[in-house]
Design a protein around this motif. Structure first.
Motif, PDB file in Angstrom:
ATOM      1  N   ARG A 140       0.823  -1.221   0.000  1.00 24.22           N
ATOM      2  CA  ARG A 140       0.000   0.000   0.000  1.00 24.22           C
ATOM      3  C   ARG A 140       0.851   1.262   0.000  1.00 24.22           C
ATOM      4  O   ARG A 140       0.345   2.367  -0.075  1.00 24.22           O
ATOM      5  N   GLN A 141       2.159   1.083   0.148  1.00 23.75           N
ATOM      6  CA  GLN A 141       3.060   2.240   0.170  1.00 23.75           C
ATOM      7  C   GLN A 141       4.375   1.843  -0.471  1.00 23.75           C
ATOM      8  O   GLN A 141       4.929   0.792  -0.139  1.00 23.75           O
ATOM      9  N   VAL A 142       4.850   2.645  -1.391  1.00 23.00           N
ATOM     10  CA  VAL A 142       6.132   2.321  -2.023  1.00 23.00           C
ATOM     11  C   VAL A 142       7.257   2.965  -1.219  1.00 23.00           C
ATOM     12  O   VAL A 142       7.014   3.867  -0.416  1.00 23.00           O
ATOM     13  N   ILE A 143       8.460   2.468  -1.433  1.00 23.57           N
ATOM     14  CA  ILE A 143       9.611   3.084  -0.771  1.00 23.57           C
ATOM     15  C   ILE A 143      10.358   3.925  -1.798  1.00 23.57           C
ATOM     16  O   ILE A 143      10.144   3.794  -2.999  1.00 23.57           O
ATOM     17  N   ASP A 144      11.243   4.777  -1.282  1.00 27.50           N
ATOM     18  CA  ASP A 144      11.872   5.810  -2.115  1.00 27.50           C
ATOM     19  C   ASP A 144      12.469   5.291  -3.415  1.00 27.50           C
ATOM     20  O   ASP A 144      12.377   5.934  -4.445  1.00 27.50           O
ATOM     21  N   ASN A 145      13.088   4.097  -3.328  1.00 30.67           N
ATOM     22  CA  ASN A 145      13.791   3.644  -4.524  1.00 30.67           C
ATOM     23  C   ASN A 145      12.915   2.813  -5.458  1.00 30.67           C
ATOM     24  O   ASN A 145      13.385   2.246  -6.417  1.00 30.67           O
ATOM     25  N   SER A 146      11.628   2.721  -5.186  1.00 35.89           N
ATOM     26  CA  SER A 146      10.734   1.986  -6.076  1.00 35.89           C
ATOM     27  C   SER A 146       9.489   2.799  -6.429  1.00 35.89           C
ATOM     28  O   SER A 146       8.370   2.307  -6.330  1.00 35.89           O
ATOM     29  N   PRO A 147       9.672   4.059  -6.865  1.00 38.58           N
ATOM     30  CA  PRO A 147       8.511   4.920  -7.109  1.00 38.58           C
ATOM     31  C   PRO A 147       7.659   4.424  -8.277  1.00 38.58           C
ATOM     32  O   PRO A 147       6.478   4.747  -8.369  1.00 38.58           O
ATOM     33  N   SER A 148       8.277   3.621  -9.157  1.00 43.10           N
ATOM     34  CA  SER A 148       7.575   3.192 -10.365  1.00 43.10           C
ATOM     35  C   SER A 148       6.368   2.297 -10.062  1.00 43.10           C
ATOM     36  O   SER A 148       5.516   2.108 -10.918  1.00 43.10           O
ATOM     37  N   PHE A 149       6.301   1.762  -8.855  1.00 41.30           N
ATOM     38  CA  PHE A 149       5.162   0.921  -8.493  1.00 41.30           C
ATOM     39  C   PHE A 149       3.982   1.738  -7.960  1.00 41.30           C
ATOM     40  O   PHE A 149       2.934   1.189  -7.659  1.00 41.30           O
ATOM     41  N   ASN A 150       4.200   3.052  -7.853  1.00 37.85           N
ATOM     42  CA  ASN A 150       3.174   3.906  -7.246  1.00 37.85           C
ATOM     43  C   ASN A 150       1.806   3.773  -7.924  1.00 37.85           C
ATOM     44  O   ASN A 150       0.772   3.744  -7.261  1.00 37.85           O
ATOM     45  N   LYS A 151       1.851   3.669  -9.260  1.00 33.51           N
ATOM     46  CA  LYS A 151       0.577   3.632  -9.996  1.00 33.51           C
ATOM     47  C   LYS A 151      -0.184   2.324  -9.787  1.00 33.51           C
ATOM     48  O   LYS A 151      -1.348   2.214 -10.158  1.00 33.51           O
ATOM     49  N   ASP A 152       0.494   1.309  -9.232  1.00 33.42           N
ATOM     50  CA  ASP A 152      -0.146  -0.006  -9.080  1.00 33.42           C
ATOM     51  C   ASP A 152      -0.774  -0.221  -7.706  1.00 33.42           C
ATOM     52  O   ASP A 152      -1.522  -1.186  -7.515  1.00 33.42           O
ATOM     53  N   ILE A 153      -0.439   0.597  -6.737  1.00 36.40           N
ATOM     54  CA  ILE A 153      -0.916   0.316  -5.381  1.00 36.40           C
ATOM     55  C   ILE A 153      -2.425   0.569  -5.258  1.00 36.40           C
ATOM     56  O   ILE A 153      -2.933   1.485  -5.908  1.00 36.40           O
ATOM     57  N   PRO A 154      -3.133  -0.259  -4.475  1.00 38.35           N
ATOM     58  CA  PRO A 154      -2.604  -1.421  -3.757  1.00 38.35           C
ATOM     59  C   PRO A 154      -2.487  -2.641  -4.671  1.00 38.35           C
ATOM     60  O   PRO A 154      -3.324  -2.841  -5.533  1.00 38.35           O
ATOM     61  N   PHE A 155      -1.423  -3.440  -4.480  1.00 37.76           N
ATOM     62  CA  PHE A 155      -1.297  -4.678  -5.255  1.00 37.76           C
ATOM     63  C   PHE A 155      -0.782  -5.807  -4.359  1.00 37.76           C
ATOM     64  O   PHE A 155      -0.242  -5.566  -3.278  1.00 37.76           O
ATOM     65  N   VAL A 156      -1.009  -7.028  -4.853  1.00 42.84           N
ATOM     66  CA  VAL A 156      -0.711  -8.206  -4.038  1.00 42.84           C
ATOM     67  C   VAL A 156       0.592  -8.858  -4.477  1.00 42.84           C
ATOM     68  O   VAL A 156       0.792  -9.113  -5.665  1.00 42.84           O
TER      69      VAL A 156
END
Lengths: 145, 396
Positions: free
Chosen positions: A79-95
């Motif tokens: 439900r929250q990305v970390i600084d070095n993985s911003p590219s997953f932001n558009k997918d949250i929340p994901f399993v």
């Protein structure tokens, strides 16, 4: 980790392809899920290792197909990305699940095409391949009946 | 353990999150290491030169450092050691250095070891934060795993599924530790925390909530270990004995493909620590358990043998874990509330145990604290729980 792919616009982390890991990703590119198997002690090996962690032998390890069917052993909802993985932001929340394959090995992967609240431990899942970059098809999973 | 070892001094710096808006300092890792070392040396009544020809142990740092690092710390501190050790066991680094210090001293080649942990995780910028295990880079991150919060979430989810562990049990750990932090002048989080606030805190990676996770800080800690013989030269009220210590690495998973990820190597490490010390679980006056996450504390209570595996939830519900209770845990607030100084995080539990056993806990002092347990874990594995584990029985 390789940098993101300029041509495809894929901006998520990619695995590094080494002499040890490349066979795995090459099979994935052919839409085959294979893992190492030790013929000396009849044990599966996962993630890729340079000797059999069970018997300590380097010889007799082959890349053997697995069915790609398994069950969710555990999982999380990101439900929250970390600084070095911003590219997953558009997918949250994901399993992301830890999937126990029929053969025994447990692999971390995405369970897609499902709402987070619809995933639970014990769910049956099957592999499919997502071609994200040249030479890299990620083995992902979806629920099966 | 045939021989006893003594912890004869400790140092602990104030912590900071480098928040300029709150007037918090931003110091370098070298300053924290020197500050912690100076405090420990003064506390022990030693001079820096007494550590020449002895042992020096350091942790790594989450903040980028050279791969050849312990030699840099030795130069920074100006100590000519006979033995230089670095632990890279993450949260287990402090306890692992304590174990190594005892082993080094029992060899007879040194009779003192100073262990220094300092880190500035709040100062990480850029690609330094990307350094990680090959298995994480290649087989976790491409799928969107988000570091420790997500890695630990799998362990927590499985534990809650397998044993019906309730969020309220984890909340009790968070709330109790906050109470302790409020009595600790050096804790970072000192505002009261209620169960309602805990349960309402946002999910980061299910089932890990914000208040299940420790809070990172910059800081430094140190402690000095010596032999039973040499301990005679130190003030009696400063001495805390290491009565038993056991380490178990990659124990529960071993070479297994499908380990039960709800277990830690603490099962094995605790067995050895207790048997060496001759101490029974019921005689333990407090537990300082590595608390990167609330559920990790609960698992360590189970695996150290305070209750049956899987009963941790009801154990926590049934016991008073405060400093006035029947089994106080993380009496200074732990990493959940006092703060996790990066790779030095495991020092927090050792230093707090020593403080309690010396009767220096102030407002948070456990009455009649004679025996304490420190449990440590580090390195989140692939398809397992935590790889490095150490348990130590300490006595005043």
């Amino acid at each position: 980790m390789e940098s993101s792919d300029q041509k495809t616009g894929y901006d998520k982390p990619l695995p590094s392809l080494t002499t040890l890991t490349k066979p795995f990703w090459d099979y994935c590119s052919r839409h085959e899920l294979r893992m190492q198997f030790c013929n000396s002690c009849n044990e599966w090996i996962w993630y890729p290792k340079a000797w059999c962690p069970s018997c300590g032998k380097r010889k007799g390890i082959e890349w053997k197909p697995v069915t790609g069917k398994g069950k969710v052993y555990s999982y999380t909802v990101i439900r929250q990305v970390i600084d070095n993985s911003p590219s997953f932001n558009k997918d949250i929340p994901f399993v992301v699940a830890l999937i126990e394959l029929e053969e025994g090995p447990r692999i971390y992967s995405d369970v897609t095409e499902v709402k987070p609240e619809e995933v639970k431990i014990g769910d049956d899942v099957a592999v499919y391949f997502d071609e994200v970059a040249p030479g890299v098809s990620l083995p992902k999973f979806r629920k099966r009946a | 353990m045939g021989r006893k070892f003594a912890i004869v001094g400790f140092g602990e710096t104030p912590v900071s999150r480098s928040r300029a808006d709150k007037g918090e300092v931003k110091l370098s890792v070298q300053e924290y290491a020197a500050w912690a070392a100076e405090s420990a040396i003064e506390d022990a009544g030693l001079e820096k030169k007494d550590l020449d020809g002895q042992g020096l142990g350091v942790t790594g740092t989450a903040y980028p450092h050279a791969e050849i690092y312990s030699g840099e710390v030795a130069q920074d501190l100006g100590i000519s050691s006979r033995l230089l050790m670095r632990s890279d066991a993450g949260g287990n680094s402090g306890a692992s250095l304590l174990n190594l210090a005892c082993m080094a001293i029992s060899s007879g080649d040194v009779d003192m070891v100073m262990c220094v942990g300092a880190d500035t995780p709040m100062s990480i910028t850029g690609p330094g934060a990307l350094r990680t295990w090959n298995y994480e880079a290649d087989f976790q991150k491409p799928f969107g795993m988000m570091g420790p919060n997500s890695q630990f979430a799998f362990v927590a989810m499985r534990h809650m599924h397998q044993y019906r562990t309730k969020a309220e049990a984890l909340g009790k750990i968070a709330v109790t530790q906050r109470e302790h932090a409020m009595k600790n002048p050096n804790a970072y989080l000192k505002t009261p925390l209620t169960m309602e606030q805990y349960l309402a805190s946002r999910m980061i990676a299910d089932p890990v909530r914000l208040f299940d996770a420790c809070i990172q800080v910059n800081g430094g800690l140190a402690f000095i270990v010596t032999s039973e013989e040499r301990a005679k030269q130190f003030k009696k009220d400063k001495i805390v004995w290491v009565l038993g210590i056991g380490e178990a690495d990659n124990y529960q998973a071993g070479s297994m493909l499908s380990p039960d990820i709800t277990y830690l190597g603490v099962t094995e490490a605790a067995k050895r620590a207790f048997s060496q010390s001759g101490v029974e679980r019921r005689d333990i006056d407090f537990v300082q358990a590595y608390d990167d996450y609330t559920l990790a504390v609960l698992m360590q209570l189970e695996d150290a043998g305070f209750c049956k595996k899987g009963d941790g939830g009801s154990f926590v519900a049934e016991h008073d874990l405060t400093v006035k209770g029947d089994l106080p845990i993380n009496t200074g607030g732990g990493q959940l509330s006092a703060g996790q100084p990066g790779m030095a995080g495991g020092f927090v539990h050792i230093v707090e145990a020593v403080r309690q056993l010396r009767g220096e806990g102030g407002e948070r002092q456990v009455q009649n604290a004679n025996l304490g347990l420190v449990t440590a874990i580090g390195c989140l594995g692939y398809g397992t729980s935590l790889v490095n584990t150490t348990v130590a029985v300490l006595g005043g």
